[in-house]
Motif scaffolding. Structure first.
Motif, short mmCIF file in Angstrom:
data_model
loop_
_atom_site.label_atom_id
_atom_site.label_comp_id
_atom_site.label_asym_id
_atom_site.label_seq_id
_atom_site.Cartn_x
_atom_site.Cartn_y
_atom_site.Cartn_z
N HIS A 24 0.82 -1.21 0.00
CA HIS A 24 0.00 0.00 0.00
C HIS A 24 0.86 1.26 0.00
O HIS A 24 0.52 2.25 -0.66
N VAL A 25 1.96 1.23 0.72
CA VAL A 25 2.85 2.40 0.76
C VAL A 25 3.47 2.61 -0.61
O VAL A 25 3.53 3.73 -1.12
N SER A 26 3.88 1.53 -1.25
CA SER A 26 4.44 1.62 -2.60
C SER A 26 3.40 2.16 -3.58
O SER A 26 3.70 3.02 -4.41
N GLU A 27 2.19 1.67 -3.47
CA GLU A 27 1.11 2.12 -4.36
C GLU A 27 0.79 3.60 -4.12
O GLU A 27 0.53 4.34 -5.08
N LEU A 28 0.79 4.03 -2.87
CA LEU A 28 0.54 5.42 -2.54
C LEU A 28 1.59 6.32 -3.19
O LEU A 28 1.28 7.34 -3.81
N LEU A 29 2.87 5.92 -3.08
CA LEU A 29 3.95 6.67 -3.72
C LEU A 29 3.79 6.69 -5.23
O LEU A 29 3.97 7.72 -5.88
N GLU A 30 3.48 5.54 -5.79
CA GLU A 30 3.32 5.43 -7.24
C GLU A 30 2.21 6.35 -7.74
O GLU A 30 2.37 7.04 -8.75
N GLU A 31 1.09 6.38 -7.03
CA GLU A 31 -0.02 7.25 -7.41
C GLU A 31 0.37 8.72 -7.29
O GLU A 31 0.04 9.54 -8.16
N ALA A 32 1.06 9.08 -6.23
CA ALA A 32 1.47 10.48 -6.04
C ALA A 32 2.45 10.90 -7.13
O ALA A 32 2.35 12.00 -7.68
N ILE A 33 3.40 10.03 -7.45
CA ILE A 33 4.36 10.34 -8.51
C ILE A 33 3.65 10.43 -9.85
O ILE A 33 3.93 11.32 -10.65
N GLY A 34 2.70 9.54 -10.08
CA GLY A 34 1.92 9.59 -11.33
C GLY A 34 1.15 10.89 -11.43
O GLY A 34 1.06 11.49 -12.51
N HIS A 35 0.59 11.34 -10.32
CA HIS A 35 -0.13 12.62 -10.31
C HIS A 35 0.83 13.77 -10.62
O HIS A 35 0.51 14.66 -11.39
#
Length: 113
Positions: free
Chosen positions: A94-105
């Motif tokens: 979940h932490v990795s996914e949160l970072l991935e989404e933020a970077i994607g944004h």
């Protein structure tokens, strides 16, 4: 409201309790630090010791340790001891996914300031 789906629980949109909102705000405040985001980004690529993080990010070990302490407190990172060394990694996917989404944004935002 929390609904059961299989063995998982899932919260419906807009239904954060006061306690959950406060906890999430604390996590989001932790993510507001560029140093902590760089630490998490590095740990996303590979588990690392404080020394390795300090060298990679060009930060002092005390600085890295202080940030890791907060990240551990918030269950964003975890550490596993190997002799005298602790190897830090992201707490879960979940932490990795949160970072991935933020970077994607971030990649979709207009450049400049």
């Amino acid at each position: 409201m929390v609904s059961m789906v299989g063995s998982e629980t899932r919260r419906e949109a807009g239904s954060l309790s006061v306690a959950d909102a406060e906890r999430l705000a604390e996590i989001m405040q932790a993510l507001a630090s560029p140093v902590r985001l760089r630490i998490l980004s590095t740990l996303r690529a590979r588990p690392s010791t404080v020394t390795e993080l300090g060298e990679h990010l060009q930060l002092g070990q005390t600085t890295v340790s202080n940030h890791l302490r907060l990240l551990r407190h918030l269950s964003l990172v975890t550490g596993s001891r190997d002799g005298r060394h602790i190897h830090y990694s992201l707490f879960d996917d979940h932490v990795s996914e949160l970072l991935e989404e933020a970077i994607g944004h971030l990649e979709h935002l207009p450049r400049g300031g």
